[in-house]
Design a protein around this motif. Structure first.
Motif, PDB file in Angstrom:
ATOM      1  N   SER A 128     -54.364  56.813 -42.544  1.00  0.00           N
ATOM      2  CA  SER A 128     -54.681  58.237 -42.641  1.00  0.00           C
ATOM      3  C   SER A 128     -56.178  58.366 -42.383  1.00  0.00           C
ATOM      4  O   SER A 128     -56.941  57.425 -42.611  1.00  0.00           O
ATOM      5  CB  SER A 128     -54.312  58.803 -44.010  1.00  0.00           C
ATOM      6  OG  SER A 128     -55.050  58.153 -45.028  1.00  0.00           O
ATOM      7  N   GLY A 129     -56.592  59.519 -41.889  1.00  0.00           N
ATOM      8  CA  GLY A 129     -58.003  59.704 -41.574  1.00  0.00           C
ATOM      9  C   GLY A 129     -58.400  58.983 -40.290  1.00  0.00           C
ATOM     10  O   GLY A 129     -57.564  58.675 -39.443  1.00  0.00           O
ATOM     11  N   PHE A 130     -59.705  58.727 -40.158  1.00  0.00           N
ATOM     12  CA  PHE A 130     -60.215  58.099 -38.946  1.00  0.00           C
ATOM     13  C   PHE A 130     -59.792  56.637 -38.855  1.00  0.00           C
ATOM     14  O   PHE A 130     -59.821  55.916 -39.861  1.00  0.00           O
ATOM     15  CB  PHE A 130     -61.747  58.179 -38.903  1.00  0.00           C
ATOM     16  CG  PHE A 130     -62.264  59.450 -38.310  1.00  0.00           C
ATOM     17  CD1 PHE A 130     -62.643  59.505 -36.976  1.00  0.00           C
ATOM     18  CD2 PHE A 130     -62.356  60.602 -39.080  1.00  0.00           C
ATOM     19  CE1 PHE A 130     -63.113  60.681 -36.427  1.00  0.00           C
ATOM     20  CE2 PHE A 130     -62.820  61.790 -38.528  1.00  0.00           C
ATOM     21  CZ  PHE A 130     -63.204  61.829 -37.197  1.00  0.00           C
ATOM     22  N   ASP A 153     -56.580  55.992 -24.949  1.00  0.00           N
ATOM     23  CA  ASP A 153     -56.253  57.412 -24.836  1.00  0.00           C
ATOM     24  C   ASP A 153     -56.120  58.054 -26.213  1.00  0.00           C
ATOM     25  O   ASP A 153     -55.607  57.424 -27.152  1.00  0.00           O
ATOM     26  CB  ASP A 153     -54.940  57.586 -24.064  1.00  0.00           C
ATOM     27  CG  ASP A 153     -55.032  57.045 -22.651  1.00  0.00           C
ATOM     28  OD1 ASP A 153     -55.821  57.596 -21.859  1.00  0.00           O
ATOM     29  OD2 ASP A 153     -54.335  56.063 -22.340  1.00  0.00           O
ATOM     30  N   PRO A 154     -56.551  59.320 -26.354  1.00  0.00           N
ATOM     31  CA  PRO A 154     -56.511  59.977 -27.666  1.00  0.00           C
ATOM     32  C   PRO A 154     -55.124  60.055 -28.298  1.00  0.00           C
ATOM     33  O   PRO A 154     -55.003  60.003 -29.530  1.00  0.00           O
ATOM     34  CB  PRO A 154     -57.050  61.384 -27.361  1.00  0.00           C
ATOM     35  CG  PRO A 154     -57.952  61.192 -26.181  1.00  0.00           C
ATOM     36  CD  PRO A 154     -57.272  60.132 -25.351  1.00  0.00           C
ATOM     37  N   LEU A 184     -61.301  52.053 -28.418  1.00  0.00           N
ATOM     38  CA  LEU A 184     -60.356  53.103 -28.798  1.00  0.00           C
ATOM     39  C   LEU A 184     -60.950  54.012 -29.872  1.00  0.00           C
ATOM     40  O   LEU A 184     -60.883  55.243 -29.771  1.00  0.00           O
ATOM     41  CB  LEU A 184     -59.051  52.485 -29.294  1.00  0.00           C
ATOM     42  CG  LEU A 184     -57.978  53.471 -29.772  1.00  0.00           C
ATOM     43  CD1 LEU A 184     -57.576  54.437 -28.669  1.00  0.00           C
ATOM     44  CD2 LEU A 184     -56.753  52.716 -30.289  1.00  0.00           C
ATOM     45  N   ILE A 185     -61.547  53.429 -30.887  1.00  0.00           N
ATOM     46  CA  ILE A 185     -62.132  54.211 -31.978  1.00  0.00           C
ATOM     47  C   ILE A 185     -63.235  55.125 -31.451  1.00  0.00           C
ATOM     48  O   ILE A 185     -63.408  56.256 -31.912  1.00  0.00           O
ATOM     49  CB  ILE A 185     -62.671  53.268 -33.070  1.00  0.00           C
ATOM     50  CG1 ILE A 185     -61.507  52.569 -33.772  1.00  0.00           C
ATOM     51  CG2 ILE A 185     -63.514  54.026 -34.089  1.00  0.00           C
ATOM     52  CD1 ILE A 185     -61.923  51.392 -34.611  1.00  0.00           C
ATOM     53  N   GLY A 186     -63.980  54.653 -30.471  1.00  0.00           N
ATOM     54  CA  GLY A 186     -65.082  55.430 -29.918  1.00  0.00           C
ATOM     55  C   GLY A 186     -64.677  56.751 -29.306  1.00  0.00           C
ATOM     56  O   GLY A 186     -65.493  57.681 -29.201  1.00  0.00           O
ATOM     57  N   LEU A 187     -63.404  56.868 -28.904  1.00  0.00           N
ATOM     58  CA  LEU A 187     -62.926  58.132 -28.332  1.00  0.00           C
ATOM     59  C   LEU A 187     -63.097  59.287 -29.314  1.00  0.00           C
ATOM     60  O   LEU A 187     -63.351  60.427 -28.912  1.00  0.00           O
ATOM     61  CB  LEU A 187     -61.438  58.029 -27.961  1.00  0.00           C
ATOM     62  CG  LEU A 187     -61.016  57.076 -26.851  1.00  0.00           C
ATOM     63  CD1 LEU A 187     -59.507  57.127 -26.682  1.00  0.00           C
ATOM     64  CD2 LEU A 187     -61.703  57.426 -25.536  1.00  0.00           C
ATOM     65  N   PHE A 188     -62.948  59.000 -30.599  1.00  0.00           N
ATOM     66  CA  PHE A 188     -62.898  60.059 -31.611  1.00  0.00           C
ATOM     67  C   PHE A 188     -64.275  60.438 -32.140  1.00  0.00           C
ATOM     68  O   PHE A 188     -64.403  61.354 -32.951  1.00  0.00           O
ATOM     69  CB  PHE A 188     -61.956  59.629 -32.738  1.00  0.00           C
ATOM     70  CG  PHE A 188     -60.581  59.293 -32.233  1.00  0.00           C
ATOM     71  CD1 PHE A 188     -59.713  60.290 -31.820  1.00  0.00           C
ATOM     72  CD2 PHE A 188     -60.177  57.978 -32.105  1.00  0.00           C
ATOM     73  CE1 PHE A 188     -58.462  59.993 -31.315  1.00  0.00           C
ATOM     74  CE2 PHE A 188     -58.927  57.656 -31.608  1.00  0.00           C
ATOM     75  CZ  PHE A 188     -58.062  58.662 -31.209  1.00  0.00           C
ATOM     76  N   THR A 189     -65.294  59.731 -31.671  1.00  0.00           N
ATOM     77  CA  THR A 189     -66.669  60.103 -32.009  1.00  0.00           C
ATOM     78  C   THR A 189     -67.487  60.375 -30.749  1.00  0.00           C
ATOM     79  O   THR A 189     -68.703  60.487 -30.802  1.00  0.00           O
ATOM     80  CB  THR A 189     -67.345  58.997 -32.841  1.00  0.00           C
ATOM     81  OG1 THR A 189     -67.236  57.739 -32.160  1.00  0.00           O
ATOM     82  CG2 THR A 189     -66.686  58.875 -34.207  1.00  0.00           C
ATOM     83  N   GLY A 197     -66.750  59.477 -19.639  1.00  0.00           N
ATOM     84  CA  GLY A 197     -65.711  59.274 -18.644  1.00  0.00           C
ATOM     85  C   GLY A 197     -64.517  58.563 -19.243  1.00  0.00           C
ATOM     86  O   GLY A 197     -64.347  58.468 -20.457  1.00  0.00           O
ATOM     87  N   LYS A 198     -63.676  58.032 -18.367  1.00  0.00           N
ATOM     88  CA  LYS A 198     -62.444  57.371 -18.778  1.00  0.00           C
ATOM     89  C   LYS A 198     -62.734  56.027 -19.434  1.00  0.00           C
ATOM     90  O   LYS A 198     -63.397  55.174 -18.850  1.00  0.00           O
ATOM     91  CB  LYS A 198     -61.544  57.166 -17.550  1.00  0.00           C
ATOM     92  CG  LYS A 198     -60.332  56.290 -17.795  1.00  0.00           C
ATOM     93  CD  LYS A 198     -59.394  56.902 -18.812  1.00  0.00           C
ATOM     94  CE  LYS A 198     -58.272  55.936 -19.154  1.00  0.00           C
ATOM     95  NZ  LYS A 198     -57.371  56.496 -20.164  1.00  0.00           N
ATOM     96  N   GLN A 199     -62.214  55.841 -20.663  1.00  0.00           N
ATOM     97  CA  GLN A 199     -62.437  54.586 -21.381  1.00  0.00           C
ATOM     98  C   GLN A 199     -61.415  53.540 -20.956  1.00  0.00           C
ATOM     99  O   GLN A 199     -60.206  53.729 -21.126  1.00  0.00           O
ATOM    100  CB  GLN A 199     -62.350  54.801 -22.886  1.00  0.00           C
ATOM    101  CG  GLN A 199     -62.673  53.553 -23.709  1.00  0.00           C
ATOM    102  CD  GLN A 199     -64.128  53.139 -23.556  1.00  0.00           C
ATOM    103  OE1 GLN A 199     -65.028  53.811 -24.038  1.00  0.00           O
ATOM    104  NE2 GLN A 199     -64.358  52.027 -22.867  1.00  0.00           N
ATOM    105  N   VAL A 200     -61.903  52.434 -20.398  1.00  0.00           N
ATOM    106  CA  VAL A 200     -61.055  51.370 -19.873  1.00  0.00           C
ATOM    107  C   VAL A 200     -61.504  50.039 -20.462  1.00  0.00           C
ATOM    108  O   VAL A 200     -62.702  49.807 -20.662  1.00  0.00           O
ATOM    109  CB  VAL A 200     -61.131  51.296 -18.333  1.00  0.00           C
ATOM    110  CG1 VAL A 200     -60.144  50.261 -17.788  1.00  0.00           C
ATOM    111  CG2 VAL A 200     -60.857  52.661 -17.715  1.00  0.00           C
TER     112      VAL A 200
END
Length: 347
Positions: free
Chosen positions: A19-21, A56-57, A328-333, A338-341
């Motif tokens: 749950s959460g981040f 991906d988010p 992956l975690i970096g997407l939410f901050t 650009g596109k994270q690969v």
């Protein structure tokens, strides 16, 4: 080494529901796995060497036992997601050794895909661009931008378009599709670097840093004095609330994602929904997997755009499968530009 020999197979395992981040420790790098580099005799399986992994988010929803539109991850098993891979062995008539494919695979060096569905594993035939592009612009995220904007939003030349999370994998494509259609396009992002990217690289007419704007409703009124014809929704929450009174009559809102809400235990309530009624606005959520039958026409369009040099694409590439959890975690901050690969190997 013989083709049927067992080799080590590093994997990123999902620890347990959260749950959460999400945190890096919610994913475990396992170096103890092995795999045989040959499909079982008489099977319909495909053995893949994974080259690139897509972050991906939507994957956040798979970390909880919820009603996400994609099945939840299984604790103790490898995380799965979109990947670009090379076929090492195949018992499936649709794939041969040496083929390159994109589709669902494990977060691991090698994946054995049993009875692959035609829409879950697609052969790559156009190779005039980097293979990593099939994690994004020529894969799921490119299709998401195409379906949400070109198909659901039904854009017309001269219309005004607003894109939130505009520097991300989907947003950067939506803005460029809109410019090709002759629309006026404004995007928002969370840093000066990203705003500059939108205006100077992706060709948006304008852009703003939402973190520096105290009143988003007033900000959007400033950029869209006659209203927003199309809002491509990637954020949700307070941004959606600010957009609604700024929509034009008969505007359209394709709902691609709501990343501001994914890590909240209690989601934001949305005011201003009466604007949908007053202005006859159409707001529609979509799942790109419902539209993969359009992939051939999408690819023909994209190949033409590439030949005409109409598109710019930015990837945020990290190397090594061990880097995947942090990426992956970096997407939410908002860490990615650009596109994270993830490039699986350091080679």
């Amino acid at each position: 080494m013989a083709n049927g020999d067992e080799v080590s197979n590093e994997q990123i395992l999902f620890r347990d529901y959260i749950s959460g981040f999400p945190k890096e420790t919610d994913m475990i790098l396992s170096t103890t796995g092995t795999i045989r580099l040959k499909v079982p005799e008489g099977s319909n399986s495909v053995l893949l060497k994974n080259l690139y992994l897509s972050c991906d988010p939507y994957m956040r929803g798979r970390m909880t036992q919820s009603d996400s539109y994609v099945a939840a991850f299984t604790p103790g098993k490898p995380i799965t997601g979109y990947a670009v891979s090379e076929v090492l062995d195949s018992g499936n008539p649709n794939f041969e050794k040496g083929d390159y494919v994109w589709g669902f695979a494990g977060w691991e060096q090698y994946s054995l895909i049993e009875n692959p569905h035609p829409m879950s594993l697609m052969k790559i035939s156009y190779t005039d661009v980097p293979l990593s592009y099939y994690t994004g612009i020529l894969g799921m995220t490119g299709m998401t931008a195409y379906v949400g904007f070109n198909v659901l939003a039904s854009p017309k030349k001269g219309e005004s378009v607003y894109v939130s999370a505009a520097s991300g994998a989907v947003g950067q494509m939506v803005g460029q599709f809109a410019k090709i259609m002759g629309c006026y396009v404004v995007g928002s992002a969370g840093s000066k670097e990203k705003v500059d990217l939108l205006k100077n690289k992706f060709g948006f007419d304008d852009a703003f840093n939402y973190k520096e704007e105290p009143d988003w409703t007033a900000t959007l009124k400033r950029y869209f004095p006659k209203g927003i014809d199309i809002y491509f929704e990637n954020v949700g929450g307070k941004m959606l609330e600010a957009v609604l009174p700024n929509m034009a009559v008969r505007g359209r809102i394709p709902v691609c994602g709501m990343i501001s809400q994914y890590n909240l235990q209690q989601h934001d309530g949305i005011h201003n929904l009466t604007q949908l009624l007053k202005k006859r606005v159409r707001m529609e959520g979509f799942n790109v997997s419902d539209h993969y039958h359009l992939y051939p026409e999408f690819m023909e369009l994209m190949k033409q755009y590439f030949m005409d040099e109409k598109l710019v694409y930015v990837e945020d590439m990290v190397e090594g499968i061990e880097s995947a959890p942090v990426a992956l975690i970096g997407l939410f901050t908002g860490q990615n530009v650009g596109k994270q690969v993830v490039k699986v190997s350091h080679e």
